[in-house]
Design a protein around this motif. Structure first.
Motif, short mmCIF file in Angstrom:
data_model
loop_
_atom_site.label_atom_id
_atom_site.label_comp_id
_atom_site.label_asym_id
_atom_site.label_seq_id
_atom_site.Cartn_x
_atom_site.Cartn_y
_atom_site.Cartn_z
N GLY A 145 34.51 43.89 41.06
CA GLY A 145 35.45 44.29 42.25
C GLY A 145 36.71 44.58 41.31
N THR A 146 37.11 43.82 40.34
CA THR A 146 38.37 43.99 39.44
C THR A 146 38.10 45.30 38.60
OG1 THR A 146 37.60 42.40 37.87
CG2 THR A 146 39.03 41.60 39.41
N PRO A 147 36.97 45.66 37.96
CA PRO A 147 36.63 46.92 37.25
C PRO A 147 37.07 48.27 38.33
CG PRO A 147 35.21 45.25 36.59
CD PRO A 147 35.73 44.81 37.88
N LEU A 148 36.44 48.23 39.55
CA LEU A 148 36.57 49.05 40.24
C LEU A 148 37.84 49.24 40.79
CD1 LEU A 148 33.30 48.86 42.36
CD2 LEU A 148 33.68 50.11 40.67
N LEU A 149 38.71 48.30 40.82
CA LEU A 149 40.03 48.39 41.17
C LEU A 149 40.96 48.95 40.14
CD1 LEU A 149 42.35 47.96 43.15
CD2 LEU A 149 42.52 45.56 42.50
N VAL A 150 40.46 48.52 38.98
CA VAL A 150 41.17 49.27 37.64
C VAL A 150 40.94 50.76 37.81
CG1 VAL A 150 41.04 49.45 35.27
CG2 VAL A 150 41.46 47.19 36.36
N ALA A 173 47.56 45.54 34.83
CA ALA A 173 47.78 44.25 34.09
C ALA A 173 47.40 42.78 34.84
CB ALA A 173 49.16 44.04 33.50
N ALA A 174 47.93 42.95 36.16
CA ALA A 174 47.82 41.63 36.93
C ALA A 174 46.23 41.46 37.29
CB ALA A 174 48.43 41.82 38.22
N VAL A 175 45.47 42.68 37.40
CA VAL A 175 43.88 42.83 37.66
C VAL A 175 43.31 42.09 36.46
CG1 VAL A 175 41.98 43.93 38.33
CG2 VAL A 175 44.33 44.26 39.55
N GLY A 176 43.78 42.73 35.21
CA GLY A 176 43.22 42.25 34.01
C GLY A 176 43.36 40.81 33.99
N SER A 177 44.43 40.33 34.14
CA SER A 177 44.76 38.85 34.04
C SER A 177 43.77 37.94 34.76
CB SER A 177 46.12 38.40 34.24
OG SER A 177 46.97 38.99 33.30
N ILE A 178 43.55 38.62 36.18
CA ILE A 178 42.79 37.80 36.90
C ILE A 178 41.42 37.86 36.53
CG2 ILE A 178 41.66 38.00 39.36
CD1 ILE A 178 44.51 38.95 40.30
N TRP A 179 40.84 38.92 36.07
CA TRP A 179 39.53 39.16 35.43
C TRP A 179 39.48 38.21 34.26
CZ3 TRP A 179 37.84 40.43 30.67
CH2 TRP A 179 36.50 40.82 30.35
N CYS A 180 40.33 38.40 33.31
CA CYS A 180 40.16 37.32 32.24
C CYS A 180 39.98 36.04 32.40
CB CYS A 180 41.42 37.60 31.30
SG CYS A 180 41.52 36.50 29.77
N ILE A 181 41.26 35.42 33.15
CA ILE A 181 41.25 33.98 33.44
C ILE A 181 40.06 33.45 34.21
CG2 ILE A 181 42.48 31.97 34.77
CD1 ILE A 181 45.13 33.74 34.05
N ALA A 182 39.62 34.13 35.24
CA ALA A 182 38.36 33.74 36.02
C ALA A 182 37.27 33.87 35.14
CB ALA A 182 38.11 34.89 37.11
N SER A 183 37.04 34.61 34.27
CA SER A 183 35.80 34.78 33.33
C SER A 183 35.79 33.80 32.44
CB SER A 183 35.57 36.17 32.59
OG SER A 183 35.58 37.13 33.63
N TRP A 184 37.15 33.36 31.85
CA TRP A 184 37.21 32.39 30.83
C TRP A 184 37.12 31.04 31.48
CZ3 TRP A 184 40.65 28.40 31.45
CH2 TRP A 184 40.86 27.62 30.13
N ALA A 185 37.33 30.66 32.63
CA ALA A 185 37.17 29.45 33.61
C ALA A 185 35.86 29.25 33.86
CB ALA A 185 38.05 29.40 34.91
N SER A 186 35.00 30.39 34.18
CA SER A 186 33.50 30.01 34.44
C SER A 186 32.46 30.26 33.31
CB SER A 186 33.15 30.86 35.75
OG SER A 186 33.43 32.45 35.23
N ALA A 187 32.85 30.48 32.20
CA ALA A 187 32.05 31.06 31.07
C ALA A 187 31.63 29.73 30.49
CB ALA A 187 32.70 31.94 29.96
N PRO A 188 30.36 29.85 29.65
CA PRO A 188 30.10 28.72 29.06
C PRO A 188 31.16 28.26 27.89
CG PRO A 188 28.36 30.00 29.30
CD PRO A 188 29.56 30.81 29.77
N VAL A 189 31.23 27.18 27.14
CA VAL A 189 32.31 26.63 26.40
C VAL A 189 32.18 27.57 25.08
CG1 VAL A 189 33.10 24.87 24.93
CG2 VAL A 189 32.31 24.49 27.33
N GLY A 190 30.97 27.73 24.58
CA GLY A 190 30.48 28.66 23.48
C GLY A 190 31.34 29.90 23.32
#
Length: 387
Positions: free
Chosen positions: A64-69, A108-125
């Motif tokens: 969704g976020t890439p398509l919005l961008v 920029a706001a959409v990119g921040s959402i993508w980044c924070i959501a991906s960071w929060a759900s990604a494996p620690v490594g």
């Protein structure tokens, strides 16, 4: 003092009023060129964003976020498709600037959402990859938008600010190191923005000075032929009735031959000074070349009596070589319209001027009344009457 100037400069350079429109056009042109590359880059990077999104972030974030961008980038490219040049209206240039910063802010706001959501759900490594990617994109965006520093600052704040705050709040050492690195990079970008706009302002000032020089006769300081033509075009655009007076110094070659070109130049400067006293309001005083000068204005502004008055002033003036001189003047008037050629009006005045020359010089001839000469005796009376 340097620190105060820097922080005051963060809000924007102090632009002189007479340069603001030109600065806006140049800023819009720079911003448009850089923004086009930026939005094309966004579109090309979308497959990477889709592929690199954290699986745990869900389809809304991954797709969704890439398509919005993509939609925002295409919209921006459509809005800024028209080039910016000297003929562009300032309001159109401001519209380009507004379109770019508004869409960039949303992106920029959409990119921040993508980044924070991906960071929060990604494996620690692999979590640190996302804020690093986001920061790199934010720096590139800020660089492309630094022509308007408030826009670049806002984009940095919306993108790098939330990411840095989240990283600082985790308590992890490497997260904090990355957050500090992001903040340092953002500070460096701010310095570059301030300097970039300073360079833009210097460029506008240099272009303005060169434009002024290109429209001035270097010897007399009067407008030159190019500036007079621009003045004519402004009157023509308004459909104004204009009057042109072409002034030619009588027997000027004799002055050069007897006293030298330095004295001849001084005589030209003295005549220019007399013409300048009549260049009030919209009256344009110019040197056409050699010993030929002109006054141009609307018929309601440029009184025909000025021609006789000018003849008297020239005859009575103290000249550098100690001898009196005279001049001949041809007058023409016409109602001109947009796109009309200057040569017709000038041709009428020039023919009237040469009738004055052929009939003995030191007189005014009007193209509308070629049979009635107005000459030195009238000019002297006009000069006495004006003091």
């Amino acid at each position: 003092m340097t620190g105060k100037r820097f922080f005051a400069g963060l809000l924007g350079p102090d632009i002189p009023a007479h340069l603001r429109d030109e600065f806006t056009l140049l800023t819009a042109d720079h911003m448009r060129g850089q923004a086009r590359l930026l939005f094309i880059g966004f579109i090309l990077s979308l497959p990477i964003c889709i592929y690199g999104a954290s699986p745990g972030a869900g389809p809304v974030i991954a797709y969704g976020t890439p398509l919005l961008v993509l939609a925002l980038s295409v919209t921006a490219l459509v809005r800024i498709r028209q080039p910016i040049d000297e003929a562009t209206d300032v309001s159109e240039a401001r519209a380009v600037i507004d379109s770019v910063w508004q869409i960039c802010l949303l992106t920029a706001a959409v990119g921040s959402i993508w980044c924070i959501a991906s960071w929060a759900s990604a494996p620690v490594g692999i979590r640190l990859y996302y804020p690093a990617i986001m920061s790199l994109g934010a720096l590139i965006t800020g660089y492309c938008l630094m022509a308007v520093r408030s826009v670049g600052m806002t984009v940095l704040l919306v993108t790098m600010g939330p990411v840095a705050m989240v990283l600082l709040g985790t308590g992890e050492l490497m997260d904090r190191v990355l957050a500090l690195t992001i903040l340092i990079a953002a500070g460096f970008q701010l310095v570059m923005m301030v300097r970039h706009q300073g360079l833009l302002l210097s460029l506008v000032e240099a272009r303005h000075r060169s434009g002024e020089l290109a429209r001035r006769d270097p010897l007399t300081g009067l407008a030159n032929r190019r500036a007079l033509l621009e003045c004519f075009e402004r009157f023509a655009a308004r459909g104004t009735a204009v009057r042109l007076m072409v002034v030619d110094i009588d027997r000027f070659k004799t002055i050069n031959d007897r006293f030298g070109h330095d004295v001849g130049d001084a005589v030209l400067q003295a005549i220019a000074h007399l013409l300048r006293t009549h260049a009030r309001g919209e009256i344009c005083a110019a040197r056409l070349g050699g010993e030929e000068f002109a006054l141009l204005a609307g018929t309601e502004t440029l009184d025909p009596a000025i021609a006789l008055q000018l003849l008297g002033e020239i005859a009575a003036a103290d000249m550098p070589h100690g001898e009196a001189i005279t001049a001949s003047i041809g007058v023409a008037e016409a109602r001109v319209t947009a796109g009309e050629d200057w040569t017709a009006l000038y041709g009428q005045a020039d023919r009237a001027l040469y009738r004055a020359k052929n009939e003995g010089r030191n007189r005014v001839r009007d193209s509308r009344d070629p049979t009635v000469p107005r000459h030195a005796s009238h000019a002297a009376a006009a000069c006495v009457g004006t003091g």
